[in-house]
Design an enzyme around this catalytic site. Sequence first.
Site: not given
Length: 688
Positions: A540, A463, A536, A538
């Site tokens: 997203d 990513e 990541d 998180d």
Amino acid sequence: MQEKHYDASDITILEGLDAVRLRPGMYIGSTGPKGLHHILWEIVDNAIDEAANGYADKIEVRIYKDGSVSVEDNGRGVPTDIHPKTKVSGVQVVFTQLHAGGKFDEHNYSFSGGLHGVGASVTNALSKWLKVRVYRGGTTWEMEFRSYYDKAKKKYESGIPTGPLVDTKQKTKRHGTFVHFMPDDAVFPSTDFQLDTISHRLNELAFLNKGLSITLVDERITKNEFLAQGEGESEENVQLDLLGATEPYSVTYRYDGGISDFVLYLNEGKSKLYSTPLYYKAEKDGILVEFAIQHTGEFTESLFSFVNNIPTPEGGFHEMGFRGGITRMLNDYARENKLIKDKDPNFLGDDFREGLTAVLSIKMKNVQFEGQTKTKLGNPEARSPVESCVVEGLRSLAALPRQKRAFEEMIKKAQGAARVRVAARQAKDTARAKNSIDSLMLVGKLAACSGRKPEQNELFIVEGDSAGGTAKQARVRQYQSILPLRGKPLNVEKKRLDQVLANEEIRTIISALGAGIGNEFNLDKINYHKVIILSDADQDGFHIRCILLTFFFRYMRPLVSAGHVYIGMPPLYKVYRQNGSVEEYAYDDAELQEKIEKVGRGYLIQRYKGLGEMSAEQLWKTTMDPVRRNLTQVTVEDAVAAENMIATLMGDRVEGRKEFLNRNANFNKTDAFMDRVKLGKEDGDEKA
Ligand code: 1YM
């Protein structure tokens, strides 16, 4: 010295036939079989013209044992009176003057000879002998021509009259013309007339000239011999009759339905949407247009077009007009009858032509033939009159109550064709996209590994460009490839394959894997046995991971079920001492406690918010090094459950998705997603 006075037309006559001898190819195309038959068609054309003008209704073509051939019609007979300009008989002009098709009668309305047009004199010039008999004015006229080598002149004399046209005084009630000739073997390498070729063309001419009876007799074979040929080797199946053993083979073609019968003949054995072909004939701007159409249950179009009775398989302007007319009229008809919704687009011409069998026959002057085989109509002025006639003709037919059903069937058929067309278009686009994948350049995006062994190679889909850059520094380039994803890849849920393929990130992945997509995905071709998603820790990142898994699940399912897809697990925390003597990584909260205890007093904690916060060294140690990393293998245990989950995540149910993402925002190995899509440890990749 006394000057001999030459009539200008005499000169033309003499030079004309000599020229034909000298360069036969210029007049009949070749001296091969086509050219040989061409000299027969010249004579047949004159007879057909006489019939087309309404003066004859019978034609007979006869092939003799000696190889000669004759054509006879029951028309007016070639004019026998003296031609005022040339001072010889009409018969002599017709058979000795090039382009004598000009006719005596200026008002004559004849279209023939568009292609050939060189006339009967060419046949005479290329024949050893030619005999004409004319039944006209109650008597019988005869004239004969010969071609021979003149030793004194050291040249061929071609088509020379053996005498003038003579009235044999044989009284007759008949009228018509009989022409009998022997093709010259000094011109044609083979003078063998082909029964197949001749019967096919005569049959065609009979269709094109409604009601005209054309008989073909081949004296070279008997009826029984012909039948035996047709039945192959075994003569037992043949119905041999006594007369057949001696009588020559003969066949008569006559179609009172004209080109409508032609269409029925072409559609024999096929299912039809309406039983009687639609037929129309009209004249516009000096062009005679005639067509017959009938739709079948088949899917191909067969249009047979003719100009002045000559087939035009290469098409041309008349066909354009014909197709245009059909499309325009039927679209208008469909709209007027509310068979197309106001908001819907028109049908395409192809939709109306699916299963269409049509014969188009036009007659016009000054025909220009073009194309590879000179069988394409090159007159642009033909287009619009043909189109108007077709529109006008179909309009008047559609107005007839008994034809209502035919038009309804045509529109129904077009609707089906349009549906298939749209589906086919999508399939085609997909195929095209697939092709472009193969040739897609990945320069600058994929940092490919140097090793060529797929079973050892790993593809990291990372990513973000920044993390991608770090991964490129960290990797072992022999077997690790890095593919950074710029933004979020397309959410493939509810997308058609062609839309999925339009997404660049997705195409890049397909291309890197090199094994195709969808039905054509070939597991044997994959370039990597480990495809590792690295996103990541998180929301997203989680979303991206879900999108990628959905994509693999839907379009490369074998890749997932064979266990080639992994989730890379970057650590969430680093537990360390200020002096750098100890450094531990924790992948979830439980592990964090463990590590805190291990490091002991004076520990510090760093929480990683993204891959980009890690150095290349840290990323290698924690996430990429096969010995120390923590990979989770994705396998599809329960496809239905996984699909439901993906639908919840990606589909319409926004509420469910929000809740899901909130619950799993701080994702770790035991999140709900992982529970649904069964995850197992990578074989032999135990965390150190
Ligand atoms: C077996 C071949 O040639 N028939 C034939 C030809 C002509 C006429 C009738 C004919 C035409 C006209 C007037 C006219 C031709 N005449 C000429 C030309 N059958 C065959 N049958 N009267 C008779 O077109 O005005 C050329 S062909 F030039 F002499 F008029």
